[in-house]
Design an enzyme around this catalytic site. Structure first.
Site, PDB file in Angstrom:
ATOM      1  N   HIS A   7      12.728  -2.799   1.874  1.00 23.04           N
ATOM      2  CA  HIS A   7      12.197  -1.477   2.229  1.00 23.04           C
ATOM      3  C   HIS A   7      13.102  -0.410   1.650  1.00 23.04           C
ATOM      4  O   HIS A   7      14.328  -0.507   1.755  1.00 23.04           O
ATOM      5  CB  HIS A   7      12.119  -1.309   3.754  1.00 23.04           C
ATOM      6  CG  HIS A   7      11.212  -2.313   4.358  1.00 23.04           C
ATOM      7  ND1 HIS A   7       9.852  -2.214   4.280  1.00 23.04           N
ATOM      8  CD2 HIS A   7      11.475  -3.484   4.985  1.00 23.04           C
ATOM      9  CE1 HIS A   7       9.306  -3.265   4.848  1.00 23.04           C
ATOM     10  NE2 HIS A   7      10.264  -4.066   5.278  1.00 23.04           N
ATOM     11  N   ASN A  46       7.854  -5.825  -0.886  1.00 22.16           N
ATOM     12  CA  ASN A  46       7.823  -4.671   0.012  1.00 22.16           C
ATOM     13  C   ASN A  46       6.381  -4.567   0.518  1.00 22.16           C
ATOM     14  O   ASN A  46       5.518  -4.012  -0.169  1.00 22.16           O
ATOM     15  CB  ASN A  46       8.245  -3.391  -0.717  1.00 22.16           C
ATOM     16  CG  ASN A  46       8.297  -2.202   0.240  1.00 22.16           C
ATOM     17  OD1 ASN A  46       7.756  -2.260   1.345  1.00 22.16           O
ATOM     18  ND2 ASN A  46       8.942  -1.126  -0.186  1.00 22.16           N
ATOM     19  N   ARG A  60      13.900   4.410  12.095  1.00 21.02           N
ATOM     20  CA  ARG A  60      12.741   5.318  12.064  1.00 21.02           C
ATOM     21  C   ARG A  60      11.886   5.149  13.327  1.00 21.02           C
ATOM     22  O   ARG A  60      12.390   4.721  14.361  1.00 21.02           O
ATOM     23  CB  ARG A  60      11.949   5.072  10.772  1.00 21.02           C
ATOM     24  CG  ARG A  60      12.773   5.395   9.506  1.00 21.02           C
ATOM     25  CD  ARG A  60      11.964   5.219   8.248  1.00 21.02           C
ATOM     26  NE  ARG A  60      10.803   6.123   8.216  1.00 21.02           N
ATOM     27  CZ  ARG A  60       9.764   5.957   7.397  1.00 21.02           C
ATOM     28  NH1 ARG A  60       9.739   4.938   6.546  1.00 21.02           N
ATOM     29  NH2 ARG A  60       8.749   6.796   7.435  1.00 21.02           N
ATOM     30  N   TYR A  64      11.297   8.682   0.823  1.00 17.16           N
ATOM     31  CA  TYR A  64      11.186   7.596  -0.169  1.00 17.16           C
ATOM     32  C   TYR A  64      11.776   7.941  -1.542  1.00 17.16           C
ATOM     33  O   TYR A  64      11.746   7.103  -2.437  1.00 17.16           O
ATOM     34  CB  TYR A  64       9.705   7.195  -0.319  1.00 17.16           C
ATOM     35  CG  TYR A  64       9.120   6.662   0.980  1.00 17.16           C
ATOM     36  CD1 TYR A  64       9.615   5.491   1.553  1.00 17.16           C
ATOM     37  CD2 TYR A  64       8.090   7.332   1.647  1.00 17.16           C
ATOM     38  CE1 TYR A  64       9.106   5.006   2.746  1.00 17.16           C
ATOM     39  CE2 TYR A  64       7.565   6.847   2.842  1.00 17.16           C
ATOM     40  CZ  TYR A  64       8.081   5.682   3.380  1.00 17.16           C
ATOM     41  OH  TYR A  64       7.576   5.199   4.567  1.00 17.16           O
ATOM     42  N   ALA A  91       3.286  -0.713   4.906  1.00 13.08           N
ATOM     43  CA  ALA A  91       2.858  -0.676   6.319  1.00 13.08           C
ATOM     44  C   ALA A  91       2.409  -2.046   6.816  1.00 13.08           C
ATOM     45  O   ALA A  91       2.494  -2.327   8.025  1.00 13.08           O
ATOM     46  CB  ALA A  91       1.749   0.350   6.501  1.00 13.08           C
ATOM     47  N   PRO A 135       0.788  -1.229   0.000  1.00 11.34           N
ATOM     48  CA  PRO A 135       0.000   0.000   0.000  1.00 11.34           C
ATOM     49  C   PRO A 135       0.826   1.289   0.000  1.00 11.34           C
ATOM     50  O   PRO A 135       1.863   1.371   0.642  1.00 11.34           O
ATOM     51  CB  PRO A 135      -0.831  -0.098   1.295  1.00 11.34           C
ATOM     52  CG  PRO A 135      -0.206  -1.172   2.102  1.00 11.34           C
ATOM     53  CD  PRO A 135       0.476  -2.093   1.141  1.00 11.34           C
ATOM     54  N   ASN A 136       0.302   2.222  -0.745  1.00 13.92           N
ATOM     55  CA  ASN A 136       0.841   3.592  -0.863  1.00 13.92           C
ATOM     56  C   ASN A 136       2.128   3.684  -1.680  1.00 13.92           C
ATOM     57  O   ASN A 136       2.625   4.776  -1.936  1.00 13.92           O
ATOM     58  CB  ASN A 136       1.048   4.239   0.525  1.00 13.92           C
ATOM     59  CG  ASN A 136      -0.255   4.313   1.292  1.00 13.92           C
ATOM     60  OD1 ASN A 136      -1.229   4.843   0.779  1.00 13.92           O
ATOM     61  ND2 ASN A 136      -0.304   3.754   2.497  1.00 13.92           N
ATOM     62  N   ASP A 152       1.814 -15.405   6.990  1.00  9.65           N
ATOM     63  CA  ASP A 152       1.341 -16.769   6.738  1.00  9.65           C
ATOM     64  C   ASP A 152       1.376 -17.104   5.249  1.00  9.65           C
ATOM     65  O   ASP A 152       1.690 -18.241   4.879  1.00  9.65           O
ATOM     66  CB  ASP A 152      -0.087 -16.961   7.272  1.00  9.65           C
ATOM     67  CG  ASP A 152      -0.123 -17.065   8.792  1.00  9.65           C
ATOM     68  OD1 ASP A 152       0.951 -17.177   9.419  1.00  9.65           O
ATOM     69  OD2 ASP A 152      -1.241 -17.040   9.357  1.00  9.65           O
ATOM     70  N   GLU A 165      12.373  -9.595   1.771  1.00  3.98           N
ATOM     71  CA  GLU A 165      11.627  -8.383   2.128  1.00  3.98           C
ATOM     72  C   GLU A 165      12.511  -7.169   1.850  1.00  3.98           C
ATOM     73  O   GLU A 165      13.679  -7.162   2.242  1.00  3.98           O
ATOM     74  CB  GLU A 165      11.263  -8.439   3.623  1.00  3.98           C
ATOM     75  CG  GLU A 165      10.416  -7.268   4.062  1.00  3.98           C
ATOM     76  CD  GLU A 165      10.057  -7.366   5.541  1.00  3.98           C
ATOM     77  OE1 GLU A 165       9.346  -8.309   5.933  1.00  3.98           O
ATOM     78  OE2 GLU A 165      10.508  -6.486   6.309  1.00  3.98           O
ATOM     79  N   SER A 171      13.243   2.720   2.756  1.00  2.00           N
ATOM     80  CA  SER A 171      13.792   3.492   3.874  1.00  2.00           C
ATOM     81  C   SER A 171      14.447   2.547   4.893  1.00  2.00           C
ATOM     82  O   SER A 171      14.232   1.330   4.858  1.00  2.00           O
ATOM     83  CB  SER A 171      12.674   4.298   4.543  1.00  2.00           C
ATOM     84  OG  SER A 171      11.738   3.424   5.147  1.00  2.00           O
ATOM     85  N   HIS A 190       4.405  -4.321   9.349  1.00  4.95           N
ATOM     86  CA  HIS A 190       4.467  -4.176  10.803  1.00  4.95           C
ATOM     87  C   HIS A 190       3.321  -4.865  11.530  1.00  4.95           C
ATOM     88  O   HIS A 190       3.353  -4.964  12.753  1.00  4.95           O
ATOM     89  CB  HIS A 190       4.520  -2.679  11.161  1.00  4.95           C
ATOM     90  CG  HIS A 190       5.516  -1.940  10.309  1.00  4.95           C
ATOM     91  ND1 HIS A 190       6.860  -2.228  10.338  1.00  4.95           N
ATOM     92  CD2 HIS A 190       5.371  -0.951   9.364  1.00  4.95           C
ATOM     93  CE1 HIS A 190       7.498  -1.443   9.466  1.00  4.95           C
ATOM     94  NE2 HIS A 190       6.603  -0.663   8.863  1.00  4.95           N
ATOM     95  N   ARG A 232       4.844  10.858  -2.524  1.00  3.89           N
ATOM     96  CA  ARG A 232       4.750  10.542  -1.101  1.00  3.89           C
ATOM     97  C   ARG A 232       6.077  10.804  -0.376  1.00  3.89           C
ATOM     98  O   ARG A 232       7.094  10.162  -0.701  1.00  3.89           O
ATOM     99  CB  ARG A 232       4.414   9.053  -1.012  1.00  3.89           C
ATOM    100  CG  ARG A 232       4.372   8.490   0.352  1.00  3.89           C
ATOM    101  CD  ARG A 232       4.264   6.988   0.316  1.00  3.89           C
ATOM    102  NE  ARG A 232       4.179   6.533   1.676  1.00  3.89           N
ATOM    103  CZ  ARG A 232       4.384   5.291   2.047  1.00  3.89           C
ATOM    104  NH1 ARG A 232       4.660   4.364   1.158  1.00  3.89           N
ATOM    105  NH2 ARG A 232       4.289   4.969   3.315  1.00  3.89           N
ATOM    106  N   ARG A 291       8.001   1.001  13.280  1.00  4.32           N
ATOM    107  CA  ARG A 291       8.526   0.478  12.013  1.00  4.32           C
ATOM    108  C   ARG A 291       9.676  -0.499  12.214  1.00  4.32           C
ATOM    109  O   ARG A 291      10.104  -1.170  11.283  1.00  4.32           O
ATOM    110  CB  ARG A 291       9.011   1.616  11.114  1.00  4.32           C
ATOM    111  CG  ARG A 291       7.903   2.484  10.606  1.00  4.32           C
ATOM    112  CD  ARG A 291       8.404   3.471   9.574  1.00  4.32           C
ATOM    113  NE  ARG A 291       7.532   4.625   9.566  1.00  4.32           N
ATOM    114  CZ  ARG A 291       6.386   4.705   8.887  1.00  4.32           C
ATOM    115  NH1 ARG A 291       5.976   3.714   8.140  1.00  4.32           N
ATOM    116  NH2 ARG A 291       5.647   5.801   8.959  1.00  4.32           N
TER     117      ARG A 291
HETATM  118  C1  DQA Z   1       8.313   1.028   3.616  1.00  4.85           C
HETATM  119  C2  DQA Z   1       8.475   1.266   5.112  1.00  4.85           C
HETATM  120  C3  DQA Z   1       7.135   1.094   5.833  1.00  4.85           C
HETATM  121  O1  DQA Z   1       7.295   1.347   7.224  1.00  4.85           O
HETATM  122  C4  DQA Z   1       6.120   2.080   5.279  1.00  4.85           C
HETATM  123  O2  DQA Z   1       4.874   1.872   5.894  1.00  4.85           O
HETATM  124  C5  DQA Z   1       6.012   2.019   3.807  1.00  4.85           C
HETATM  125  C6  DQA Z   1       7.237   1.911   3.012  1.00  4.85           C
HETATM  126  C7  DQA Z   1       9.631   1.317   2.852  1.00  4.85           C
HETATM  127  O3  DQA Z   1       9.736   0.859   1.713  1.00  4.85           O
HETATM  128  O4  DQA Z   1      10.517   1.990   3.369  1.00  4.85           O
HETATM  129  O5  DQA Z   1       4.941   2.166   3.242  1.00  4.85           O
HETATM  130  O6  DQA Z   1       7.987  -0.339   3.399  1.00  4.85           O
END
Ligand code: DQA
Length: 149
Positions: free
Chosen positions: A100, A74, A107, A22, A77, A9-10, A87, A98, A102, A80, A17, A111
């Site tokens: 990320h 990735n 942070r 990012y 959010a 998401p996002n 699962d 995985e 950032s 977390h 954003r 996170r």
């Molecule tokens: C993220 C880090 C997450 O904490 C955050 O909610 C994101 C982006 C990252 O790529 O740094 O949406 O996954």
């Protein structure tokens, strides 16, 4: 070698954003960069982004059905708190890294924990879009190790 890159998401809002955190590249630009790198590495990539937990789970399961060699995930959010994504990664027979953008461990305290990472072969965070390229290398290593055994 076939790899699926899944963004949560996002992340469709990259570029707009919080660019200080990012970066200024859009998801399309990042995916193009991954695609170019993967071609040079003779890796076939498919890309998926969703803002919905269920769709992310469906795509993880699809990677298993398609006999993908790896997933780069990735979960944004969901990292977390999504036991459902944990699962799903555990359910499939596909090594998952995985990623990320950032440095999540540097942070806010919420996170620092990933509930998804324990289901993954590893986690890469803090290198921006380069993290996805490092994850391709990591999955190649995992595959070579498997073939050695
Ligand atoms: C993220 C880090 C997450 O904490 C955050 O909610 C994101 C982006 C990252 O790529 O740094 O949406 O996954």
């Amino acid at each position: 070698m076939k790899i699926v890159i899944i963004n949560g998401p996002n992340l469709n809002f990259l570029g707009t954003r919080e660019p200080d955190i990012y970066g200024r590249q859009t998801l399309d630009e990042i995916e193009n960069r991954i695609q170019e790198y993967a071609e040079r590495q003779e890796v076939a990539c498919s890309f998926f982004q969703s803002n919905s937990e269920g769709e992310l789970i469906d795509r993880i399961q699809q990677a298993h059905m398609d006999k993908a060699d790896g997933i780069i995930l990735n979960p944004a959010a969901y990292t977390h708190y999504s036991y459902a994504i944990h699962d799903a990664v555990k359910s499939v027979n596909v090594p998952t890294v995985e990623v990320h953008l950032s440095a999540i461990h540097a942070r806010e305290s919420f996170r620092k924990e990933s509930v998804v990472a324990p289901a993954c072969v590893g986690q890469i965070s803090g290198f921006g879009a380069v993290g996805y390229l490092l994850a391709i290398q990591a999955l190649k290593e995992v595959r070579n190790k498997g073939e050695e055994q």
